[in-house]
Design a protein around this motif. Structure first.
Motif, PDB file in Angstrom:
ATOM      1  N   MET A 137     -46.336  -4.223 -12.553  1.00 41.35           N
ATOM      2  CA  MET A 137     -44.977  -4.551 -13.009  1.00 41.35           C
ATOM      3  C   MET A 137     -44.107  -4.890 -11.793  1.00 41.35           C
ATOM      4  N   LYS A 138     -43.387  -6.003 -11.879  1.00 39.12           N
ATOM      5  CA  LYS A 138     -42.550  -6.419 -10.766  1.00 39.12           C
ATOM      6  C   LYS A 138     -41.299  -5.548 -10.684  1.00 39.12           C
ATOM      7  N   ASN A 139     -40.743  -5.466  -9.472  1.00 45.15           N
ATOM      8  CA  ASN A 139     -39.545  -4.651  -9.268  1.00 45.15           C
ATOM      9  C   ASN A 139     -38.390  -5.101 -10.150  1.00 45.15           C
ATOM     10  N   SER A 140     -38.301  -6.400 -10.394  1.00 43.23           N
ATOM     11  CA  SER A 140     -37.159  -6.928 -11.152  1.00 43.23           C
ATOM     12  C   SER A 140     -37.323  -6.786 -12.662  1.00 43.23           C
ATOM     13  N   GLU A 141     -38.475  -6.389 -13.122  1.00 42.97           N
ATOM     14  CA  GLU A 141     -38.699  -6.278 -14.565  1.00 42.97           C
ATOM     15  C   GLU A 141     -38.036  -5.033 -15.131  1.00 42.97           C
ATOM     16  N   ILE A 142     -37.462  -5.164 -16.313  1.00 41.38           N
ATOM     17  CA  ILE A 142     -36.896  -4.039 -17.046  1.00 41.38           C
ATOM     18  C   ILE A 142     -37.542  -4.025 -18.426  1.00 41.38           C
ATOM     19  N   SER A 143     -38.265  -2.975 -18.723  1.00 36.26           N
ATOM     20  CA  SER A 143     -38.978  -2.891 -19.999  1.00 36.26           C
ATOM     21  C   SER A 143     -38.015  -2.478 -21.106  1.00 36.26           C
ATOM     22  N   ASP A 144     -38.504  -2.499 -22.321  1.00 34.89           N
ATOM     23  CA  ASP A 144     -37.703  -2.159 -23.503  1.00 34.89           C
ATOM     24  C   ASP A 144     -38.245  -0.873 -24.116  1.00 34.89           C
ATOM     25  N   PRO A 145     -37.663   0.285 -23.765  1.00 37.98           N
ATOM     26  CA  PRO A 145     -38.182   1.544 -24.302  1.00 37.98           C
ATOM     27  C   PRO A 145     -37.836   1.779 -25.769  1.00 37.98           C
ATOM     28  N   PHE A 146     -36.963   0.945 -26.334  1.00 37.96           N
ATOM     29  CA  PHE A 146     -36.477   1.162 -27.698  1.00 37.96           C
ATOM     30  C   PHE A 146     -37.277   0.389 -28.743  1.00 37.96           C
ATOM     31  N   GLU A 147     -38.221  -0.434 -28.321  1.00 36.83           N
ATOM     32  CA  GLU A 147     -38.878  -1.367 -29.243  1.00 36.83           C
ATOM     33  C   GLU A 147     -39.518  -0.670 -30.440  1.00 36.83           C
ATOM     34  N   LYS A 148     -40.303   0.357 -30.191  1.00 36.85           N
ATOM     35  CA  LYS A 148     -41.024   1.028 -31.277  1.00 36.85           C
ATOM     36  C   LYS A 148     -40.042   1.620 -32.291  1.00 36.85           C
ATOM     37  N   ALA A 149     -39.041   2.340 -31.808  1.00 36.17           N
ATOM     38  CA  ALA A 149     -38.056   2.947 -32.718  1.00 36.17           C
ATOM     39  C   ALA A 149     -37.242   1.878 -33.441  1.00 36.17           C
ATOM     40  N   ARG A 150     -36.926   0.797 -32.745  1.00 32.29           N
ATOM     41  CA  ARG A 150     -36.147  -0.293 -33.366  1.00 32.29           C
ATOM     42  C   ARG A 150     -36.928  -0.903 -34.523  1.00 32.29           C
ATOM     43  N   LEU A 151     -38.221  -1.113 -34.326  1.00 29.77           N
ATOM     44  CA  LEU A 151     -39.049  -1.711 -35.352  1.00 29.77           C
ATOM     45  C   LEU A 151     -39.312  -0.751 -36.510  1.00 29.77           C
ATOM     46  N   GLU A 152     -39.557   0.514 -36.210  1.00 30.23           N
ATOM     47  CA  GLU A 152     -39.990   1.461 -37.243  1.00 30.23           C
ATOM     48  C   GLU A 152     -38.852   2.046 -38.062  1.00 30.23           C
ATOM     49  N   LYS A 153     -37.699   2.327 -37.420  1.00 32.11           N
ATOM     50  CA  LYS A 153     -36.610   2.964 -38.173  1.00 32.11           C
ATOM     51  C   LYS A 153     -35.227   2.410 -37.859  1.00 32.11           C
ATOM     52  N   GLY A 154     -35.070   1.738 -36.743  1.00 33.08           N
ATOM     53  CA  GLY A 154     -33.799   1.091 -36.447  1.00 33.08           C
ATOM     54  C   GLY A 154     -32.801   1.947 -35.704  1.00 33.08           C
ATOM     55  N   PHE A 155     -33.100   3.216 -35.494  1.00 37.09           N
ATOM     56  CA  PHE A 155     -32.155   4.075 -34.776  1.00 37.09           C
ATOM     57  C   PHE A 155     -32.919   5.041 -33.866  1.00 37.09           C
ATOM     58  N   GLY A 156     -32.203   5.590 -32.915  1.00 37.93           N
ATOM     59  CA  GLY A 156     -32.726   6.635 -32.053  1.00 37.93           C
ATOM     60  C   GLY A 156     -31.710   7.750 -31.976  1.00 37.93           C
TER      61      GLY A 156
END
Length: 383
Positions: free
Chosen positions: A1-20
């Motif tokens: 993973m490059k230093n400039s990359e920012i991953s999306d930790p919310f993807e699974k919750a966003r897809l499955e239920k829409g909230f965290g």
């Protein structure tokens, strides 16, 4: 993973239920994660208010270090619009040609200082310096004030030791009090004097109201601009062809700015307080509890953005919410965009390449989610 990359930790919750969900100092937050829900909640100021206890809509909450209401940020309609009208034109000044020319001089100097060194720590020696010097233009105060602001570090309420530093807050409050008194004694063309002369509903703003506007100006555009600038430079360091492309296709620069802001989302979320029992993504929310408008998650929603986890510099349709949405959209957005615009033009003009020597990530913990927002430090060499 490059230093400039920012991953999306919310993807699974966003897809499955829409909230965290997360806890913030024993004041829980239900985070809306989907683009449509974030926009819907942001638009619905009657159900999800900003005018709650001062400091409570910020995540982490600032109620323990601040009892002054940030204006117009923590005020709902109709008063929000009345306060906003006082300062809206002032915050659009970055679009003026002489303002942009002055901003270019500031950014030219910061870049040239970086080029003259073997390497720079980009948070403290580049982005913080750039942000503080640029802010003197927004306040219309002497350039020398930036040295004081630089000494405060990257956040006016937080430090390495504490997520909420009451000592730093006191330094800011005392500084603002002194500047207001100076402008009362000797009015000028600065923001303090502008606010002292302003009226809402036929009444002059109180000192506390003026202080609320100034606190917002210092706090709202500090670490967010520092994150945006640093992350963008890291991106160009690892994607030199992107900078070359913008040099050859300058008509893409405005698209690129919006895309970098979308991808990096310098502010993860902002809170609201429910005025009644309601639901967010079919999840029950009780009155007087908080929700989080998660801009960062909404900006990676694949139902809205094609290839959301990639930087697409020529992305044409880009309804990102990195500057908020609805009534309370960011007052400082024009200033932030101009900083990135002038910075990109300056990098194209003066810099051949940028090398990342070392980098330490800045990670936010939001309940079960951990999100990179930028860097704690990043050592760069400008060539």
């Amino acid at each position: 993973m490059k230093n400039s990359e920012i991953s999306d930790p919310f993807e699974k919750a966003r897809l499955e239920k829409g909230f965290g969900e997360m806890d913030d100092q024993n004041d829980p937050v239900v985070m809306a994660l989907r683009h449509k829900d974030v926009r819907r909640c942001a638009h619905n100021w009657k159900t999800f208010q900003s005018g709650a206890e001062p400091g409570r809509i910020v995540i982490p909450s600032e109620v323990n270090i601040r009892d002054i209401r940030q204006i117009p940020f923590e005020v709902d309609p109709p008063m929000h619009g009345d306060y906003r009208a006082v300062v809206e034109q002032w915050f659009k000044r970055p679009l003026e040609a002489n303002y942009e020319a002055s901003l270019k001089c500031i950014i030219d100097e910061v870049v040239e200082e970086a080029l003259a060194k073997d390497s720079v720590e980009a948070i403290t020696e580049f982005s913080l310096v750039l942000q503080s010097r640029a802010l003197t233009l927004l306040f219309n105060v002497p350039f020398s004030e930036s040295e004081t602001w630089i000494s405060w570090g990257t956040h006016v309420f937080r430090s390495d030791e504490s997520a909420l530093d009451a000592g730093k807050a006191t330094i800011l409050y005392d500084y603002i009090d002194k500047q207001i008194e100076n402008s009362i004694a000797s009015p000028g063309e600065d923001l303090y004097s502008k606010l002292l002369a302003a009226e809402v509903h036929g009444k002059k703003l109180t000192k506390e109201e003026i202080k609320g506007v100034i606190i917002l100006t210092f706090a709202g555009g500090r670490d967010t601009i520092i994150n945006a600038v640093t992350n963008s430079i890291a991106y160009f360091a690892e994607h030199p062809k992107s900078l070359e492309r913008l040099k050859n296709e300058p008509e893409l620069i405005n698209f690129a700015i919006e895309e970098l802001i979308r991808y990096f989302s310098p502010l993860t979320q902002m809170g609201r307080v429910a005025t009644e029992d309601t639901v967010v993504c079919e999840h029950a929310v009780k009155a007087d509890t908080r929700i989080g408008l998660n801009w960062a998650s909404a900006n990676r929603d694949a139902t809205v953005f094609e290839n959301p986890n990639e930087v697409v510099l020529d992305r044409k349709m880009n309804p990102h919410v990195a500057f908020g949405f609805g009534t309370h959209n960011c007052l400082g957005a024009t200033h932030a965009r101009q900083i990135l615009k002038v910075l990109i033009h300056t990098l194209i003009e003066k810099v051949n390449s940028i090398e990342i020597i070392d980098a330490k990530e800045n990670i936010e913990t939001l309940g079960e989610f951990k999100r990179k927002v930028g860097f704690k430090s990043i050592q760069l060499k400008f060539n």
